[in-house]
Scaffold this motif. Structure first.
Motif, mmCIF file in Angstrom:
data_model
loop_
_atom_site.group_PDB
_atom_site.id
_atom_site.type_symbol
_atom_site.label_atom_id
_atom_site.label_comp_id
_atom_site.label_asym_id
_atom_site.label_seq_id
_atom_site.Cartn_x
_atom_site.Cartn_y
_atom_site.Cartn_z
ATOM 1 N N ASP A 124 -28.320 36.900 -6.554
ATOM 2 C CA ASP A 124 -29.678 36.818 -6.015
ATOM 3 C C ASP A 124 -29.855 37.695 -4.776
ATOM 4 O O ASP A 124 -30.924 38.277 -4.568
ATOM 5 N N GLU A 177 -25.981 35.600 -15.766
ATOM 6 C CA GLU A 177 -27.183 34.959 -16.299
ATOM 7 C C GLU A 177 -28.348 35.944 -16.260
ATOM 8 O O GLU A 177 -28.461 36.755 -15.352
ATOM 9 N N ARG A 178 -29.186 35.878 -17.262
ATOM 10 C CA ARG A 178 -30.398 36.698 -17.331
ATOM 11 C C ARG A 178 -30.074 38.180 -17.127
ATOM 12 O O ARG A 178 -30.787 38.900 -16.415
ATOM 13 N N GLU A 228 -30.208 40.869 -19.098
ATOM 14 C CA GLU A 228 -31.223 41.829 -19.537
ATOM 15 C C GLU A 228 -32.436 41.812 -18.613
ATOM 16 O O GLU A 228 -32.947 42.875 -18.235
ATOM 17 N N GLU A 229 -32.866 40.641 -18.214
ATOM 18 C CA GLU A 229 -34.018 40.519 -17.311
ATOM 19 C C GLU A 229 -33.750 41.206 -15.975
ATOM 20 O O GLU A 229 -34.601 41.933 -15.441
ATOM 21 N N ASN A 230 -32.555 40.985 -15.435
ATOM 22 C CA ASN A 230 -32.227 41.572 -14.137
ATOM 23 C C ASN A 230 -32.041 43.086 -14.221
ATOM 24 O O ASN A 230 -32.396 43.816 -13.281
#
Length: 251
Positions: A106, A140-141, A143-145
């Motif tokens: 993050d 986690e995530r 592709e989104e990141n």
């Protein structure tokens, strides 16, 4: 010990000739900032070895990982300038660029949104950012990141993908990363078996499928440096590396 006869000296017979790579895109030479070179003396030894192998440019990539190495760009720039001056003082002329190896978390995503990344650039003018994942579990995530990174005009370069064992049985994931717009950076010592036979096998497979963009040393210490010597013991591997269209020379 650290002097040189020419800024473009060829590699020593005691070392593999990696002059065709020209630029190292991933290394931890900046002393005292992470788990790389512990002091200036170690850094000088490592860079002397890089010159012996024929490298002409080094992209220095200290870790930025909030929980382990909470480095900040401003402090790294100050330390980098002092380190460059020390290299000159010790008679080592080497082109050096400061970037970073970012852990995908993050904190990193906040830096992306704020435009506060240490990058290396291509001729496209977009910042290339080196990112690493956990060695224990997939991000986690992912592709989104990655899309977030791309949307902010950065190009993600995934460090040592061959070392993420959770992808070894899902080889299609590497192709998916490339389709998304990522570049992949191979650790040369993965090919020596330094990290294990699984990593060595996947590293070779990635090369043979043409999925790798950059070769890097991921140099941390003298053990990494000397492990590279075993590359020259395998003529077929050296030919594979010499014939491979690495993009390092264009940086």
């Amino acid at each position: 010990m650290f002097s040189e006869s020419s800024p473009h000296a060829s590699s020593s017979p005691d070392w593999p000739d990696l002059s065709f790579i020209q630029t190292d895109v991933h290394a931890h030479f900046l002393p005292g900032v992470d788990d790389g070179a512990k002091d200036l003396e170690t850094s000088l030894i490592l860079i002397s070895g890089m010159k012996q192998m024929g490298y002409e440019k080094l992209i220095v990539t200290p870790h930025i990982k909030q929980r382990s190495f909470p480095n900040q760009a401003g402090d790294l720039k100050t330390r980098f300038s002092a380190w460059q001056a020390a290299l000159q003082l010790h008679g080592i002329s080497m082109k050096t660029i400061l970037a970073a190896e970012y852990y995908l978390d993050d904190h990193f995503l906040q830096l992306v949104e704020n435009g506060e990344l240490l990058c290396f650039n291509s001729f496209s003018g977009r910042g290339y950012v080196l990112i690493e994942f956990s060695f224990h579990q997939p991000p986690e995530r992912a592709e989104e990141n990655i899309r977030l990174i791309l949307d902010h005009a950065y190009i993600p370069v995934i460090a040592h993908p061959e070392r993420y064992r959770y992808y070894h049985q899902q080889f299609y994931v590497y192709e998916s990363f490339k389709t998304l717009g990522c570049l992949l950076q191979l650790n040369l010592n993965s090919l020596t078996g330094y990290y294990g036979t699984e990593e060595q096998t996947i590293a070779l497979k990635l090369l043979r499928h043409g999925l790798i963009d950059y070769a890097g040393t991921d140099m941390h210490h003298v053990r990494h440096l000397h492990a590279l010597k075993s590359l020259q013991q395998d003529p077929q591997l050296m030919k594979l590396l010499q014939d491979y269209p690495f993009q390092n020379m264009y940086l």
